[in-house]
Structures are given as structure tokens and as C-alpha cells.
Design an enzyme around this catalytic site. Structure first.
Site, PDB file in Angstrom:
ATOM      1  N   SER A 213      30.827  45.354  34.316  1.00  0.00           N
ATOM      2  CA  SER A 213      32.131  45.781  34.805  1.00  0.00           C
ATOM      3  C   SER A 213      32.840  46.625  33.752  1.00  0.00           C
ATOM      4  O   SER A 213      32.682  46.386  32.544  1.00  0.00           O
ATOM      5  CB  SER A 213      32.970  44.531  35.087  1.00  0.00           C
ATOM      6  OG  SER A 213      34.312  44.886  35.275  1.00  0.00           O
ATOM      7  N   ALA A 214      33.674  47.542  34.234  1.00  0.00           N
ATOM      8  CA  ALA A 214      34.510  48.330  33.320  1.00  0.00           C
ATOM      9  C   ALA A 214      35.450  47.432  32.533  1.00  0.00           C
ATOM     10  O   ALA A 214      36.006  47.854  31.518  1.00  0.00           O
ATOM     11  CB  ALA A 214      35.325  49.331  34.121  1.00  0.00           C
TER      12      ALA A 214
ATOM     13  N   PHE B 120      33.405  50.395  38.196  1.00  0.00           N
ATOM     14  CA  PHE B 120      34.858  50.537  38.192  1.00  0.00           C
ATOM     15  C   PHE B 120      35.384  49.765  39.421  1.00  0.00           C
ATOM     16  O   PHE B 120      35.059  48.600  39.556  1.00  0.00           O
ATOM     17  CB  PHE B 120      35.248  52.007  38.023  1.00  0.00           C
ATOM     18  CG  PHE B 120      35.104  52.377  36.561  1.00  0.00           C
ATOM     19  CD1 PHE B 120      33.843  52.446  35.969  1.00  0.00           C
ATOM     20  CD2 PHE B 120      36.209  52.503  35.746  1.00  0.00           C
ATOM     21  CE1 PHE B 120      33.701  52.671  34.588  1.00  0.00           C
ATOM     22  CE2 PHE B 120      36.084  52.735  34.379  1.00  0.00           C
ATOM     23  CZ  PHE B 120      34.827  52.821  33.802  1.00  0.00           C
TER      24      PHE B 120
ATOM     25  N   ASN C  66      42.469  38.971  45.981  1.00  0.00           N
ATOM     26  CA  ASN C  66      43.010  39.324  44.664  1.00  0.00           C
ATOM     27  C   ASN C  66      43.144  40.831  44.526  1.00  0.00           C
ATOM     28  O   ASN C  66      43.983  41.316  43.789  1.00  0.00           O
ATOM     29  CB  ASN C  66      42.056  38.871  43.547  1.00  0.00           C
ATOM     30  CG  ASN C  66      41.945  37.377  43.480  1.00  0.00           C
ATOM     31  OD1 ASN C  66      42.960  36.689  43.391  1.00  0.00           O
ATOM     32  ND2 ASN C  66      40.728  36.855  43.530  1.00  0.00           N
TER      33      ASN C  66
ATOM     34  N   GLY D  49      26.503  38.935  48.795  1.00  0.00           N
ATOM     35  CA  GLY D  49      27.892  39.279  48.471  1.00  0.00           C
ATOM     36  C   GLY D  49      28.232  40.715  48.866  1.00  0.00           C
ATOM     37  O   GLY D  49      27.418  41.422  49.492  1.00  0.00           O
TER      38      GLY D  49
ATOM     39  N   ARG E  96      51.582  42.370  37.372  1.00  0.00           N
ATOM     40  CA  ARG E  96      50.692  41.199  37.379  1.00  0.00           C
ATOM     41  C   ARG E  96      50.197  40.976  35.943  1.00  0.00           C
ATOM     42  O   ARG E  96      49.672  41.908  35.321  1.00  0.00           O
ATOM     43  CB  ARG E  96      49.514  41.477  38.327  1.00  0.00           C
ATOM     44  CG  ARG E  96      48.569  40.328  38.509  1.00  0.00           C
ATOM     45  CD  ARG E  96      47.585  40.604  39.641  1.00  0.00           C
ATOM     46  NE  ARG E  96      46.702  41.736  39.382  1.00  0.00           N
ATOM     47  CZ  ARG E  96      45.727  42.134  40.201  1.00  0.00           C
ATOM     48  NH1 ARG E  96      45.520  41.493  41.347  1.00  0.00           N
ATOM     49  NH2 ARG E  96      44.969  43.161  39.905  1.00  0.00           N
TER      50      ARG E  96
ATOM     51  N   ASN F  61      30.584  32.452  47.569  1.00  0.00           N
ATOM     52  CA  ASN F  61      31.591  33.460  47.896  1.00  0.00           C
ATOM     53  C   ASN F  61      30.953  34.547  48.761  1.00  0.00           C
ATOM     54  O   ASN F  61      31.160  35.736  48.551  1.00  0.00           O
ATOM     55  CB  ASN F  61      32.172  34.044  46.595  1.00  0.00           C
ATOM     56  CG  ASN F  61      33.370  34.933  46.851  1.00  0.00           C
ATOM     57  OD1 ASN F  61      34.049  34.801  47.863  1.00  0.00           O
ATOM     58  ND2 ASN F  61      33.622  35.867  45.944  1.00  0.00           N
TER      59      ASN F  61
ATOM     60  N   LYS G  12      33.827  36.062  39.947  1.00  0.00           N
ATOM     61  CA  LYS G  12      34.396  37.389  39.651  1.00  0.00           C
ATOM     62  C   LYS G  12      35.909  37.512  39.747  1.00  0.00           C
ATOM     63  O   LYS G  12      36.427  38.618  39.771  1.00  0.00           O
ATOM     64  CB  LYS G  12      33.743  38.428  40.543  1.00  0.00           C
ATOM     65  CG  LYS G  12      33.990  38.205  42.038  1.00  0.00           C
ATOM     66  CD  LYS G  12      33.542  39.414  42.848  1.00  0.00           C
ATOM     67  CE  LYS G  12      34.021  39.309  44.260  1.00  0.00           C
ATOM     68  NZ  LYS G  12      33.681  40.439  45.097  1.00  0.00           N
TER      69      LYS G  12
ATOM     70  N   TYR H 261      36.651  36.212  32.318  1.00  0.00           N
ATOM     71  CA  TYR H 261      35.699  36.889  33.218  1.00  0.00           C
ATOM     72  C   TYR H 261      35.059  38.086  32.496  1.00  0.00           C
ATOM     73  O   TYR H 261      33.837  38.245  32.478  1.00  0.00           O
ATOM     74  CB  TYR H 261      36.425  37.356  34.486  1.00  0.00           C
ATOM     75  CG  TYR H 261      35.674  38.407  35.239  1.00  0.00           C
ATOM     76  CD1 TYR H 261      34.534  38.086  35.971  1.00  0.00           C
ATOM     77  CD2 TYR H 261      36.082  39.753  35.209  1.00  0.00           C
ATOM     78  CE1 TYR H 261      33.824  39.069  36.646  1.00  0.00           C
ATOM     79  CE2 TYR H 261      35.385  40.728  35.885  1.00  0.00           C
ATOM     80  CZ  TYR H 261      34.256  40.388  36.599  1.00  0.00           C
ATOM     81  OH  TYR H 261      33.555  41.364  37.262  1.00  0.00           O
TER      82      TYR H 261
ATOM     83  N   LYS I 213      30.980  39.000  31.089  1.00  0.00           N
ATOM     84  CA  LYS I 213      30.214  40.239  31.299  1.00  0.00           C
ATOM     85  C   LYS I 213      29.764  40.802  29.942  1.00  0.00           C
ATOM     86  O   LYS I 213      28.626  41.248  29.782  1.00  0.00           O
ATOM     87  CB  LYS I 213      31.042  41.278  32.060  1.00  0.00           C
ATOM     88  CG  LYS I 213      31.381  40.883  33.486  1.00  0.00           C
ATOM     89  CD  LYS I 213      30.145  40.828  34.377  1.00  0.00           C
ATOM     90  CE  LYS I 213      30.443  40.450  35.803  1.00  0.00           C
ATOM     91  NZ  LYS I 213      29.244  40.248  36.626  1.00  0.00           N
TER      92      LYS I 213
HETATM   93  N1  UFG Z   1      47.479  45.632  43.051  1.00  0.00           N
HETATM   94  C1  UFG Z   1      48.680  45.553  43.734  1.00  0.00           C
HETATM   95  N2  UFG Z   1      48.811  44.613  44.713  1.00  0.00           N
HETATM   96  C2  UFG Z   1      47.794  43.759  45.059  1.00  0.00           C
HETATM   97  C3  UFG Z   1      46.557  43.855  44.365  1.00  0.00           C
HETATM   98  C4  UFG Z   1      46.440  44.804  43.360  1.00  0.00           C
HETATM   99  O1  UFG Z   1      49.616  46.298  43.441  1.00  0.00           O
HETATM  100  O2  UFG Z   1      47.965  42.922  45.956  1.00  0.00           O
HETATM  101  C5  UFG Z   1      47.312  46.669  42.010  1.00  0.00           C
HETATM  102  C6  UFG Z   1      46.984  46.110  40.642  1.00  0.00           C
HETATM  103  O3  UFG Z   1      48.172  45.761  39.957  1.00  0.00           O
HETATM  104  C7  UFG Z   1      46.222  47.281  40.016  1.00  0.00           C
HETATM  105  C8  UFG Z   1      45.493  47.911  41.211  1.00  0.00           C
HETATM  106  O4  UFG Z   1      46.206  47.464  42.368  1.00  0.00           O
HETATM  107  O5  UFG Z   1      47.112  48.233  39.512  1.00  0.00           O
HETATM  108  C9  UFG Z   1      44.040  47.466  41.343  1.00  0.00           C
HETATM  109  O6  UFG Z   1      43.967  46.048  41.314  1.00  0.00           O
HETATM  110  P1  UFG Z   1      42.655  45.252  41.766  1.00  0.00           P
HETATM  111  O7  UFG Z   1      42.971  43.801  41.692  1.00  0.00           O
HETATM  112  O8  UFG Z   1      42.149  45.795  43.054  1.00  0.00           O
HETATM  113  O9  UFG Z   1      41.582  45.676  40.672  1.00  0.00           O
HETATM  114  P2  UFG Z   1      41.573  45.453  39.081  1.00  0.00           P
HETATM  115  O10 UFG Z   1      41.462  46.808  38.476  1.00  0.00           O
HETATM  116  O11 UFG Z   1      42.662  44.574  38.619  1.00  0.00           O
HETATM  117  O12 UFG Z   1      40.236  44.620  38.895  1.00  0.00           O
HETATM  118  C10 UFG Z   1      38.995  45.157  39.311  1.00  0.00           C
HETATM  119  C11 UFG Z   1      38.033  44.006  39.624  1.00  0.00           C
HETATM  120  C12 UFG Z   1      37.669  43.277  38.391  1.00  0.00           C
HETATM  121  C13 UFG Z   1      37.205  44.206  37.337  1.00  0.00           C
HETATM  122  C14 UFG Z   1      38.193  45.307  37.106  1.00  0.00           C
HETATM  123  C15 UFG Z   1      37.693  46.330  36.135  1.00  0.00           C
HETATM  124  O13 UFG Z   1      38.617  43.111  40.539  1.00  0.00           O
HETATM  125  O14 UFG Z   1      36.617  42.380  38.691  1.00  0.00           O
HETATM  126  O15 UFG Z   1      38.469  45.967  38.334  1.00  0.00           O
HETATM  127  O16 UFG Z   1      36.497  46.817  36.517  1.00  0.00           O
HETATM  128  F1  UFG Z   1      37.019  43.535  36.198  1.00  0.00           F
END
Ligand code: UFG
Length: 339
Positions: free
Chosen positions: A124-125, A177, A197, A10, A291, A35, A84, A148, A152
Site C-alpha cells: 500500500s502507498a 494507491f 471507512n 475480496g 479524520r 471480509n 485492512k 496497518y 505492510k
Molecule cells: N473521506 C471523507 N469522508 C468519508 C471517507 C473518506 O471525507 O466518509 C476522505 C478522507 O478524509 C480522505 C479521502 O476521503 O481525504 C480518502 O479517504 P479513504 O478512506 O477513501 O482513503 P485513505 O486514503 O484514507 O486510505 C486508503 C486505504 C488505505 C490505504 C491508504 C493509502 O483505505 O488502506 O488509502 O494507500 F492505506
């Protein structure tokens, strides 16, 4: 050392695999490629010029695990394997509990049978949940807000109980993070299946022309520019963190939870700007609603990693973006390009 990596093909696994091969450890990878791409392993073999064992296997298969443990005889395990996607975990919680929690139990039973007592776990955080204060330190209460995150958290608790069964056991819970970036060669990187995502791979796919526009989820948060703030960490810094944590647990028993982050917050708009600067490509934006389930902001107190095993991040935001852009432009369709 002889180290077994679950989920070693991965995104984070492959970068850590390369790091450990370069440090002359002996490696064995288990991955079911649900994945991840086998091509990632070929590229790590080429980059490192080293041989390593790998098996197309799931951690749910205890018979296979026993065979692999019997033949490889690992001294330590780094456990990356797991599902994840936060949103998907709301829709399929039982799959998440099965793969992540039951899978870890199968792995720990196999470790017990093989008398393997050291494990580094990809946590994960997200285990912290809604911040009571920032930055999160490791003493922050744990209250994850989605299935999810709860997998963890439950795994962390299981590992704490497991560690108590033998004074020689050593467990490191690494709370990541937001990992981004790619190896500076551009040969390995993040290759999400379907629509990404996460922010960084989405930006990279807009830059390469696979998607028309970046949706910015929310610009009305109580943050300096209204967009979400996260603590982004270069995946190579994260990989070095695993090597340092492994070294620590070869000399210490018991359980430690440690944040791996940069210790500073970056907004969505700051990230877009840094990416545009590093790539020279402009990223069209669309401001979309928040979101569901997103926290406004969080970042790490990363001092424990420094104190315990002398680790801290080295790579800047611009390096993260430049490395993602190199990976994405050399591999517009990820690992799919060579199949
Ligand atoms: N965001 C956008 N547009 C997108 C995708 C994300 O604006 O298309 C924003 C989100 O709203 C957020 C920031 O970008 O404000 C970061 O989003 P991510 O999806 O990249 O990351 P997250 O913090 O939501 O999640 C990540 C990991 C999870 C983990 C989490 C905390 O994907 O697995 O951090 O460690 F749990």
C-alpha cells in the site's frame, strides 16, 4: 500458469481473479471470508465461464496451506489476504500483526516447502507515511504512521529477506494507491461490512439511500479546495497491473517495489462531483472535522510500472464512478442480496 490467490474473494482479489481467468491461467483461491462473500466467487465463475478451485481456509493454518500447495502445486502466489482498516488497526494492533505479518510468514514457509518461488504482494502507498515530497516515487523513505501501514512495511522487509535466500526467488511489492470502481458488468464490486471507512463506498451508499449524508472529513487542508486529495485508481486497472507484474516476475528474479496509481490527485469534492455527474444523483454533504491520522494529500509517481512492465491506468474518474454506480444500483445491499 498455476496461480494461488490468498484473499481472492475480496474486492481487489475478485477483480484480479476474473482478469487472470480470462487470460487462461489456472487459479486456486484461499479465503476465510472474514471480509468477503462466497457469492463473489460464484459471480466470477459465471462472468468468466471458467472453473477454479477455492478453499475456505485461513493463511494462519499451516497444515491446510500444505495440503493446498501439495494438491494445486502453484507456480506463483498473489497475496491479498489481510486486515485492512486503518482505524481498527489502532484499536487491535496485535490482530493486525498476527493476520498480516504472521499470516505472511506462514504463507512463505508453505511456499518454501512446496518450492514455490514467485510472489506478488498487495502492499500500500500507506508505507510511505508523511510525504517528504510529492508525487511519491518508490525511492521515497518508508515511515508508515499506523499499525496497518506498519504491517505492510514489515511484510515488505520480510519479503526482501526471503528473496535473498534463493537466487531464483522473485518478489513484486505492489503499492496500491486508492482503489475504487467495479467491473463494468456490475456483477462484482466493493461490499464493505458495516459502515464504510472509505470515501467511494460511502458516497455510493448515500446515493442508493442507505446513508443520509456524506461527511467530508476536513475542508481546511492546504489543498486547492481544502478537502483531502488522493490518487484514485480503477480496480480493473489494478487487476491488469497484477497480471503485468506476474508476467514480469516470471521472467525476472529478485525484488521490485512498484506504485500502482493514476499519477494524479483528486479531491473529495471533485470525486463527489464526478459521482453526481456519472449517476445523476445528488449527494448531500456535511463538512465534518478532519479524520485523525489522515494525510492532506498524496499521489503516485507511476512511471516505474510503465518502464518495468508497460502498465498504466486506462480508466477515467467518470468511468470509476459510473462503474461503482452500476454495481451499487444493481446490488443495493452488495452480495447480501442473493443470500
Ligand atoms: N473521506 C471523507 N469522508 C468519508 C471517507 C473518506 O471525507 O466518509 C476522505 C478522507 O478524509 C480522505 C479521502 O476521503 O481525504 C480518502 O479517504 P479513504 O478512506 O477513501 O482513503 P485513505 O486514503 O484514507 O486510505 C486508503 C486505504 C488505505 C490505504 C491508504 C493509502 O483505505 O488502506 O488509502 O494507500 F492505506
Amino acid at each position: 500458469m498455476r496461480i494461488l490467490l490468498t484473499g481472492g474473494a475480496g474486492y481487489i482479489g475478485s477483480h484480479t481473479l476474473l482478469q487472470l481467468l480470462q487470460q487462461q491461467h489456472e487459479l486456486c483461491v484461499i479465503d476465510n471470508f472474514s471480509n468477503a462473500a462466497p457469492e463473489a466467487l460464484s459471480r466470477v465463475a459465471r462472468l468468466s465461464n471458467r472453473h477454479f478451485e477455492h478453499h475456505d481456509a485461513t493463511i494462519l493454518d499451516s497444515g491446510r496451506l500444505d495440503e493446498i500447495f501439495d494438491s494445486f502445486q502453484p507456480e506463483a502466489v498473489i497475496h491479498f489476504a489481510g486486515l485492512k482498516a486503518v482505524g481498527e488497526s489502532d484499536l487491535k494492533p496485535l490482530s493486525y500483526y498476527e493476520e498480516n505479518v504472521f499470516g505472511t510468514i506462514q504463507l512463505l514457509k508453505a511456499m518454501d516447502r512446496a518450492k514455490c518461488r514467485r510472489i506478488v504482494f498487495s502492499s500500500s502507498a500507506t508505507v510511505y507515511g508523511t510525504p517528504h515530497y510529492l508525487p511519491y516515487n518508490e525511492a521515497h523513505p518508508l515511515a508508515p504512521i499506523n499499525p496497518y501501514g506498519r504491517t505492510k512495511y514489515f511484510i515488505e522487509e520480510i519479503l526482501k529477506d526471503w528473496a535473498k535466500t534463493d537466487a531464483e526467488k522473485a518478489v513484486m511489492l505492489l503499492r496500491y494507491f486508492n482503489p475504487v470502481g467495479a467491473h463494468p458488468s456490475g456483477a462484482i464490486g466493493e461490499d464493505p461490512m458495516g459502515v464504510p471507512n472509505n470515501l467511494m463506498p460511502f458516497i455510493a451508499q448515500v446515493a442508493i439511500g442507505r446513508r443520509p449524508v456524506l461527511n467530508v472529513f476536513g475542508n481546511d487542508y492546504d489543498t486547492p479546495d481544502g478537502t483531502g486529495v488522493r490518487d484514485y485508481i480503477h480496480v480493473d486497472d489494478l487487476a491488469r497491473g497484477h497480471a503485468a507484474a506476474l508476467d514480469y516476475i516470471t521472467h525476472h528474479t529478485g525484488v521490485e517495489a512498484v506504485n500502482l496509481g493514476a499519477g494524479k490527485g483528486v479531491s473529495v469534492l471533485e470525486m463527489v462531483k464526478a459521482f453526481e455527474q456519472a449517476s445523476g444523483v445528488s449527494i448531500p454533504l456535511h463538512f465534518a472535522p478532519r479524520r485523525p491520522g489522515d494525510l492532506p494529500q498524496f499521489w503516485a509517481d507511476a512511471t516505474k510500472a510503465k518502464t518495468l512492465f508497460n502498465w498504466e491506468v486506462e480508466k477515467s474518474l467518470v468511468e470509476m464512478c459510473a462503474d461503482v454506480w452500476r454495481w451499487q444500483s444493481q446490488n443495493p445491499h452488495g452480495y447480501g442480496d442473493e443470500t
